[in-house]
Design a protein around this motif. Structure first.
Motif, PDB file in Angstrom:
ATOM      1  N   ASN A 156      45.532  16.276  43.101  1.00  9.93           N
ATOM      2  CA  ASN A 156      45.469  15.228  42.088  1.00  9.93           C
ATOM      3  C   ASN A 156      46.839  14.807  41.574  1.00  9.93           C
ATOM      4  O   ASN A 156      47.005  13.687  41.093  1.00  9.93           O
ATOM      5  N   SER A 157      47.831  15.680  41.675  1.00 15.79           N
ATOM      6  CA  SER A 157      49.150  15.351  41.151  1.00 15.79           C
ATOM      7  C   SER A 157      50.161  14.989  42.243  1.00 15.79           C
ATOM      8  O   SER A 157      51.318  14.712  41.938  1.00 15.79           O
ATOM      9  N   ALA A 158      49.725  14.957  43.493  1.00 18.25           N
ATOM     10  CA  ALA A 158      50.632  14.691  44.608  1.00 18.25           C
ATOM     11  C   ALA A 158      50.942  13.205  44.757  1.00 18.25           C
ATOM     12  O   ALA A 158      50.136  12.346  44.394  1.00 18.25           O
ATOM     13  N   SER A 159      52.086  12.933  45.335  1.00 13.42           N
ATOM     14  CA  SER A 159      52.455  11.555  45.655  1.00 13.42           C
ATOM     15  C   SER A 159      51.677  11.103  46.898  1.00 13.42           C
ATOM     16  O   SER A 159      51.141  11.929  47.647  1.00 13.42           O
ATOM     17  N   ARG A 160      51.676   9.811  47.104  1.00 11.49           N
ATOM     18  CA  ARG A 160      51.008   9.273  48.291  1.00 11.49           C
ATOM     19  C   ARG A 160      51.640   9.848  49.566  1.00 11.49           C
ATOM     20  O   ARG A 160      50.943  10.212  50.511  1.00 11.49           O
ATOM     21  N   GLU A 161      52.957   9.921  49.586  1.00  9.16           N
ATOM     22  CA  GLU A 161      53.666  10.458  50.742  1.00  9.16           C
ATOM     23  C   GLU A 161      53.258  11.902  51.024  1.00  9.16           C
ATOM     24  O   GLU A 161      53.012  12.278  52.169  1.00  9.16           O
ATOM     25  N   GLN A 162      53.173  12.715  49.972  1.00  9.83           N
ATOM     26  CA  GLN A 162      52.780  14.111  50.150  1.00  9.83           C
ATOM     27  C   GLN A 162      51.349  14.220  50.647  1.00  9.83           C
ATOM     28  O   GLN A 162      51.047  15.006  51.542  1.00  9.83           O
ATOM     29  N   LEU A 163      50.450  13.400  50.105  1.00 13.11           N
ATOM     30  CA  LEU A 163      49.064  13.406  50.569  1.00 13.11           C
ATOM     31  C   LEU A 163      48.979  13.047  52.050  1.00 13.11           C
ATOM     32  O   LEU A 163      48.228  13.682  52.804  1.00 13.11           O
ATOM     33  N   GLU A 164      49.734  12.068  52.468  1.00 12.10           N
ATOM     34  CA  GLU A 164      49.728  11.677  53.880  1.00 12.10           C
ATOM     35  C   GLU A 164      50.227  12.804  54.770  1.00 12.10           C
ATOM     36  O   GLU A 164      49.670  13.046  55.842  1.00 12.10           O
ATOM     37  N   ASP A 165      51.249  13.519  54.327  1.00  8.59           N
ATOM     38  CA  ASP A 165      51.749  14.670  55.085  1.00  8.59           C
ATOM     39  C   ASP A 165      50.679  15.748  55.208  1.00  8.59           C
ATOM     40  O   ASP A 165      50.474  16.324  56.281  1.00  8.59           O
ATOM     41  N   TRP A 166      50.019  16.040  54.106  1.00 13.87           N
ATOM     42  CA  TRP A 166      48.972  17.065  54.128  1.00 13.87           C
ATOM     43  C   TRP A 166      47.800  16.644  55.014  1.00 13.87           C
ATOM     44  O   TRP A 166      47.235  17.474  55.731  1.00 13.87           O
ATOM     45  N   ILE A 167      47.435  15.375  54.953  1.00  3.68           N
ATOM     46  CA  ILE A 167      46.334  14.889  55.797  1.00  3.68           C
ATOM     47  C   ILE A 167      46.666  15.121  57.263  1.00  3.68           C
ATOM     48  O   ILE A 167      45.813  15.575  58.032  1.00  3.68           O
ATOM     49  N   ASP A 168      47.887  14.818  57.661  1.00  2.00           N
ATOM     50  CA  ASP A 168      48.290  15.049  59.053  1.00  2.00           C
ATOM     51  C   ASP A 168      48.209  16.527  59.411  1.00  2.00           C
ATOM     52  O   ASP A 168      47.783  16.882  60.514  1.00  2.00           O
ATOM     53  N   VAL A 188      46.229  18.827  58.288  1.00  2.00           N
ATOM     54  CA  VAL A 188      44.857  19.347  58.373  1.00  2.00           C
ATOM     55  C   VAL A 188      44.426  19.509  59.830  1.00  2.00           C
ATOM     56  O   VAL A 188      43.728  20.455  60.184  1.00  2.00           O
ATOM     57  N   TYR A 189      44.888  18.612  60.680  1.00  2.00           N
ATOM     58  CA  TYR A 189      44.504  18.652  62.095  1.00  2.00           C
ATOM     59  C   TYR A 189      45.324  19.631  62.920  1.00  2.00           C
ATOM     60  O   TYR A 189      44.991  19.898  64.070  1.00  2.00           O
ATOM     61  N   GLU A 190      46.375  20.172  62.343  1.00  2.00           N
ATOM     62  CA  GLU A 190      47.284  21.040  63.094  1.00  2.00           C
ATOM     63  C   GLU A 190      47.164  22.517  62.750  1.00  2.00           C
ATOM     64  O   GLU A 190      47.705  23.356  63.468  1.00  2.00           O
TER      65      GLU A 190
END
Length: 40
Positions: free
Chosen positions: A15-27, A29-31
């Protein structure tokens, strides 16, 4: 869904992450095999 219910502290972190950080985490998840590894 992949890792089941998330601990509250991870929800807070999401909830407190930046958009950039969320995108990194989303990537990541698959790895990785565990939810903890997403945030390493």
């Amino acid at each position: 869904r992949r890792f089941g219910d998330l601990p509250a502290e991870i929800g807070t972190r999401l909830n407190s992450a930046s958009r950039e950080q969320l995108e990194d985490w989303i990537d990541r998840v698959y790895e990785v095999e565990t939810v903890a590894a997403v945030f390493e």
